[in-house]
Write an enzyme that holds these catalytic residues in place. Sequence first.
Site, PDB file in Angstrom:
ATOM      1  N   LYS A  15       1.238  -1.485  -0.350  1.00  0.00           N
ATOM      2  CA  LYS A  15      -0.121   0.204   0.215  1.00  0.00           C
ATOM      3  C   LYS A  15       0.529   1.329   0.014  1.00  0.00           C
ATOM      4  O   LYS A  15       0.987   1.929   0.820  1.00  0.00           O
ATOM      5  CB  LYS A  15      -0.836  -0.308   1.337  1.00  0.00           C
ATOM      6  CG  LYS A  15      -2.146   0.466   0.526  1.00  0.00           C
ATOM      7  CD  LYS A  15      -2.200   2.173   0.736  1.00  0.00           C
ATOM      8  CE  LYS A  15      -2.438   3.011   1.592  1.00  0.00           C
ATOM      9  NZ  LYS A  15      -1.577   4.653   1.388  1.00  0.00           N
ATOM     10  N   GLU A  29       9.865   1.951  10.323  1.00  0.00           N
ATOM     11  CA  GLU A  29      10.607   3.021  10.449  1.00  0.00           C
ATOM     12  C   GLU A  29      10.337   4.421  10.000  1.00  0.00           C
ATOM     13  O   GLU A  29       9.272   4.671   9.054  1.00  0.00           O
ATOM     14  CB  GLU A  29      11.482   2.901   8.776  1.00  0.00           C
ATOM     15  CG  GLU A  29      11.663   0.965   8.570  1.00  0.00           C
ATOM     16  CD  GLU A  29      12.804   1.112   9.456  1.00  0.00           C
ATOM     17  OE1 GLU A  29      13.832   1.858   9.847  1.00  0.00           O
ATOM     18  OE2 GLU A  29      13.320   0.023   9.353  1.00  0.00           O
ATOM     19  N   GLU A  52      10.941  17.233  14.035  1.00  0.00           N
ATOM     20  CA  GLU A  52      11.215  16.542  12.306  1.00  0.00           C
ATOM     21  C   GLU A  52      10.660  17.616  11.443  1.00  0.00           C
ATOM     22  O   GLU A  52       9.009  17.635  11.279  1.00  0.00           O
ATOM     23  CB  GLU A  52      10.627  15.737  11.898  1.00  0.00           C
ATOM     24  CG  GLU A  52      11.488  15.051  10.112  1.00  0.00           C
ATOM     25  CD  GLU A  52      10.873  13.390   9.899  1.00  0.00           C
ATOM     26  OE1 GLU A  52       9.399  13.299  10.780  1.00  0.00           O
ATOM     27  OE2 GLU A  52      11.844  12.566   9.972  1.00  0.00           O
TER      28      GLU A  52
HETATM   29  P1  NAD Z   1       3.125   9.137   6.558  1.00  0.00           P
HETATM   30  O1  NAD Z   1       2.428   8.816   7.629  1.00  0.00           O
HETATM   31  O2  NAD Z   1       1.981  10.062   6.389  1.00  0.00           O
HETATM   32  O3  NAD Z   1       1.605   7.845   5.683  1.00  0.00           O
HETATM   33  C1  NAD Z   1       2.740   6.629   5.551  1.00  0.00           C
HETATM   34  C2  NAD Z   1       2.029   5.864   5.001  1.00  0.00           C
HETATM   35  O4  NAD Z   1       0.679   5.986   5.696  1.00  0.00           O
HETATM   36  C3  NAD Z   1       1.080   6.219   3.732  1.00  0.00           C
HETATM   37  O5  NAD Z   1       0.983   4.515   3.276  1.00  0.00           O
HETATM   38  C4  NAD Z   1      -0.505   6.528   3.851  1.00  0.00           C
HETATM   39  O6  NAD Z   1      -1.911   6.485   3.628  1.00  0.00           O
HETATM   40  C5  NAD Z   1      -0.550   5.504   5.787  1.00  0.00           C
HETATM   41  N1  NAD Z   1      -1.911   5.492   6.186  1.00  0.00           N
HETATM   42  C6  NAD Z   1      -1.860   6.808   7.137  1.00  0.00           C
HETATM   43  N2  NAD Z   1      -2.425   7.146   8.022  1.00  0.00           N
HETATM   44  C7  NAD Z   1      -2.662   5.219   8.505  1.00  0.00           C
HETATM   45  C8  NAD Z   1      -3.500   5.233   9.467  1.00  0.00           C
HETATM   46  N3  NAD Z   1      -4.206   5.476  10.247  1.00  0.00           N
HETATM   47  N4  NAD Z   1      -3.304   3.547   9.205  1.00  0.00           N
HETATM   48  C9  NAD Z   1      -2.620   2.181   8.235  1.00  0.00           C
HETATM   49  N5  NAD Z   1      -1.943   3.301   7.739  1.00  0.00           N
HETATM   50  C10 NAD Z   1      -2.144   5.399   7.268  1.00  0.00           C
HETATM   51  O7  NAD Z   1       3.449   9.828   6.438  1.00  0.00           O
HETATM   52  P2  NAD Z   1       4.709  10.694   5.027  1.00  0.00           P
HETATM   53  O8  NAD Z   1       3.724  12.208   5.075  1.00  0.00           O
HETATM   54  O9  NAD Z   1       3.227   9.461   3.666  1.00  0.00           O
HETATM   55  O10 NAD Z   1       5.864   9.907   5.706  1.00  0.00           O
HETATM   56  C11 NAD Z   1       6.548  11.461   5.779  1.00  0.00           C
HETATM   57  C12 NAD Z   1       7.113  10.529   6.833  1.00  0.00           C
HETATM   58  O11 NAD Z   1       7.673   9.456   6.776  1.00  0.00           O
HETATM   59  C13 NAD Z   1       8.326  11.510   7.742  1.00  0.00           C
HETATM   60  O12 NAD Z   1       8.055  11.494   9.410  1.00  0.00           O
HETATM   61  C14 NAD Z   1       9.295  10.477   8.224  1.00  0.00           C
HETATM   62  O13 NAD Z   1      10.642  10.480   8.790  1.00  0.00           O
HETATM   63  C15 NAD Z   1       9.149   8.787   7.599  1.00  0.00           C
HETATM   64  N6  NAD Z   1       9.615   8.106   6.789  1.00  0.00           N
HETATM   65  C16 NAD Z   1      10.538   7.218   7.526  1.00  0.00           C
HETATM   66  C17 NAD Z   1      11.453   6.615   7.207  1.00  0.00           C
HETATM   67  C18 NAD Z   1      12.558   5.754   7.596  1.00  0.00           C
HETATM   68  O14 NAD Z   1      13.136   4.700   6.769  1.00  0.00           O
HETATM   69  N7  NAD Z   1      12.749   5.596   8.762  1.00  0.00           N
HETATM   70  C19 NAD Z   1      11.822   6.573   5.359  1.00  0.00           C
HETATM   71  C20 NAD Z   1      10.865   7.784   4.706  1.00  0.00           C
HETATM   72  C21 NAD Z   1      10.036   8.490   5.232  1.00  0.00           C
END
Ligand code: NAD
Length: 491
Positions: A174, A249, A384
């Site tokens: 997803k 992550e 962040e």
């Molecule tokens: P996000 O958490 O908003 O979304 C990530 C994913 O989770 C998306 O596919 C989204 O649809 C899904 N999601 C959102 N709410 C959900 C729920 N309630 N239940 C299940 N799935 C849900 O993150 P983003 O804005 O897409 O990405 C940015 C974040 O990702 C930053 O905080 C960044 O640090 C982190 N990130 C971490 C790494 C790592 O390896 N540590 C790598 C890249 C990004």
Amino acid sequence: MTRYQLFINNEWLDPNSGRWFPSEDPFSGEAWAEIPRGDAVDADRAVAAAANAFNGPWSRMSASERGMLLYKLGSLIERDAQKLAEIESRDNGKLIGDVLGQVRYMAKYFYYYGGLADKIQGHVVPMDKPKVFNYIRYEPMGVVVSITAWNSSLSLTTWKMAPALCAGNTIICKPSEYTSASLFELAKLTVEAGFPPGVFNVVTGFGAEVAEPLVRHPNVQRIAFTGGDEAGRKIYMMAAEGFKRVSLELGGKSPNIVFDDADMDQAVHGALSGVFSATGQTCVAGSRLLLQESIHDEFLQRIVDITKGAKIGDPADPKSQIGPITTKPQFDKVMRYIDIARQDGARCVAGGHALSGPGYGAGQFVEPTIFAGVTNDMRIAQEEVFGPVLSVLKFRDEEDAVRIANDIRFGLAAAVWTQSLHRAMFMTERLRAGTVWVNNYRSSSYTSPFGGFKDSGVGREGGIEAVREYMEPKSVWISTDLKMANPFGAK
Ligand code: NAD
């Protein structure tokens, strides 16, 4: 406009909702693809397909055959790297050269885990009891769900998919609702490589509508998530209800620490690429630059001068060095943090503005920005941003650097710039982070585990360890002559 369909059981299907949503190019602001809006019914269909594959043809394949398929997929990714990179760059606005490099490197993940598939061995346990033989088998868990963020859809998925399939699981991916298209292109390559139906599936849509039903589904055994901590926390709690295995992550606010004995040219480059690569939209961004007092002013001046010359523009133009912010909410968040930093008393010494007008497309650009005079209690030092914003802090000595670096809830990465072996060793031992670099920044490899301490996550991706994270150990006891006693006495 390209209209995509869900990819389930090697078939292309309309979403149950009958609805699609647009995917926009962050540079032009134009919608260029229609993404299926999946829901709980689609989640059910995908889980059924993945479970059938797991219990059927996939589990009957030998590990060597699985490995060959992964290897084949790697070679197809290499063949189509340009096309995959163009699609991903169009969705996430990252510089085309950077994305192309990432996609080519992604092929190597598949080669590595393809080669590893038939080398995951169990072991015999030296037993304290006579007449019994005990050994450990490592078995796949079953259906894995991968949920990923928008910054690097293909790579983040690969880090999960390659070890999960290597271990013999099946997977449902997803991707972020902002950057889904490239996974559909990857799906086409899995068919060409010869993966049986149901082994790899792509279900798109929004977190609450389709990802939550996937996480809660009783036939899903393992969740692999990359994203923000809000969604990560929810997923962790939902998964706990079903005692599911989870890796997370999450975010970071990584310290990049420069001592007065560092090779200054190298450290300047490391400080800049550490935070401004990918327009700061990477979890490992070195967004807290810690400078030793004696070199602070000169070092700051050097990075400010270079930053002011950065070429900002169209990510498809190979000359651009800074691209747009991927999503509108993220753009607003970055601008909000620039305001917060100013209000909290940090001094903006470079950038600090949004850019619009000719050459800036729809205007989702933020200048690379540097704040000096930051103290570790400020929000700009603790939270962040996930954008091109650097906070610069001062420190006295090693102890002071360690104290500042560790005084934060995150622990994803850290770097140290010094020519002293003693300092390097001292710092690598004391820094609380999943990755520590010495005299380099952002290096990563499929051969080495990656993940976070503290609130930056749970579990590791990469390396041989990652495969074990997708397997359950099974302890098997075989009697060589063990006599069972009758618990109710002789009869
Ligand atoms: P996000 O958490 O908003 O979304 C990530 C994913 O989770 C998306 O596919 C989204 O649809 C899904 N999601 C959102 N709410 C959900 C729920 N309630 N239940 C299940 N799935 C849900 O993150 P983003 O804005 O897409 O990405 C940015 C974040 O990702 C930053 O905080 C960044 O640090 C982190 N990130 C971490 C790494 C790592 O390896 N540590 C790598 C890249 C990004």
